[in-house]
Design an enzyme around this catalytic site. Structure first.
Site, PDB file in Angstrom:
ATOM      1  N   GLY A  44     -24.103  18.013  14.643  1.00  0.00           N
ATOM      2  CA  GLY A  44     -23.555  17.953  15.989  1.00  0.00           C
ATOM      3  C   GLY A  44     -22.620  19.115  16.238  1.00  0.00           C
ATOM      4  O   GLY A  44     -22.829  20.210  15.709  1.00  0.00           O
ATOM      5  N   CYS A  45     -21.583  18.900  17.007  1.00  0.00           N
ATOM      6  CA  CYS A  45     -20.622  19.955  17.333  1.00  0.00           C
ATOM      7  C   CYS A  45     -19.966  20.506  16.070  1.00  0.00           C
ATOM      8  O   CYS A  45     -19.387  19.750  15.283  1.00  0.00           O
ATOM      9  CB  CYS A  45     -19.554  19.409  18.280  1.00  0.00           C
ATOM     10  N   PHE A  46     -20.046  21.822  15.862  1.00  0.00           N
ATOM     11  CA  PHE A  46     -19.482  22.367  14.631  1.00  0.00           C
ATOM     12  C   PHE A  46     -17.957  22.401  14.632  1.00  0.00           C
ATOM     13  O   PHE A  46     -17.337  22.544  13.586  1.00  0.00           O
ATOM     14  CB  PHE A  46     -20.066  23.734  14.265  1.00  0.00           C
ATOM     15  N   TRP A  47     -17.328  22.255  15.783  1.00  0.00           N
ATOM     16  CA  TRP A  47     -15.864  22.150  15.801  1.00  0.00           C
ATOM     17  C   TRP A  47     -15.419  20.919  15.019  1.00  0.00           C
ATOM     18  O   TRP A  47     -14.482  20.976  14.219  1.00  0.00           O
ATOM     19  CB  TRP A  47     -15.345  22.020  17.226  1.00  0.00           C
ATOM     20  N   CYS A  48     -16.106  19.817  15.258  1.00  0.00           N
ATOM     21  CA  CYS A  48     -15.763  18.546  14.621  1.00  0.00           C
ATOM     22  C   CYS A  48     -16.068  18.581  13.121  1.00  0.00           C
ATOM     23  O   CYS A  48     -15.258  18.156  12.295  1.00  0.00           O
ATOM     24  CB  CYS A  48     -16.537  17.414  15.292  1.00  0.00           C
TER      25      CYS A  48
END
EC number: 1.8.4.11
Length: 213
Positions: free
Chosen positions: A47-51
């Site tokens: 999913g979101c690579f920030w997370c």
């Protein structure tokens, strides 16, 4: 985003964690002895690579987490282009780790517990192939371990739905722009960070409290 109670998430996490711990213990001696003191790299998409970056950076033995793009057909993509879902790339992350402290099996455990591997081309409100669940292996051993985990989780019916995690060889990993690196650390009060990443990070810390830095 699909809403789940904290209790149900923790119960699922506990069942996966206990089962995964058994898988780790069966092979831990082998994986550690083969690479004691060796700095290695694993590549995942969840999913979101920030997370994902915020979560994996918390683990003991993880030396560096780098956000990037891989699995697509466009050379040198950027964030805006990948977000269109037309490049074939996933928002991925490289994990550089010390295998004397944390094994690849333990990283796989963290990977499966850090997102929903049964959601196809999405995680929560993030839709598109760029948010797919994937393991990009660097060698045959990583491929075998990834497939083994998926097979065992499936046979034991740990998840109520089919695991859709893609397992494929890593080709080229394109490091994301500087503005995308350590995003949560740099922007903790930003809306997505505060209301999506922060709760997910807190749950991750509860599950892996014995393995945090």
């Amino acid at each position: 985003m699909k809403i789940k109670s904290l209790l149900s998430i923790l119960l699922l996490a506990l069942s996966v964690s206990v089962f995964a711990a058994g898988l780790v213990n069966k092979t831990q001696a082998v994986t550690r002895s083969e690479a004691t003191g060796h700095i290695d790299t694993a590549t995942f998409a969840s999913g979101c690579f920030w997370c994902a970056e915020a979560k994996f950076s918390q683990l003991k033995g993880v030396l560096k987490v780098t956000a990037g793009y891989t699995g697509g057909h466009v050379a040198h993509p950027d964030y805006e282009l990948v977000c269109t879902g037309t490049t074939g790339h996933a928002e991925a992350f490289n994990v550089v780790y010390d295998s004397a402290v944390i094994t690849y099996d333990e990283l796989l455990e963290a990977f499966f517990l850090s997102h929903d591997p049964t959601e196809l081309n999405r995680q929560g409100n993030d839709f598109g192939t760029q948010y797919r669940s994937a393991i990009f292996y660097h060698n045959k051993t990583q491929e075998q371990r990834a497939l083994y985990y998926i097979r065992q989780f499936t046979e034991q019916r740990i998840y109520s739905r089919k695991i859709v995690t893609e397992v494929t060889a890593l080709t080229v990993f394109y490091e994301a722009e500087k503005s995308q690196q350590d995003y949560y650390k740099k922007h903790p009060e930003q809306g997505y960070c505060r209301y999506v990443i922060q709760p997910e990070l807190e749950k991750f810390k509860q599950i892996f409290k014995e393995k945090l830095k």
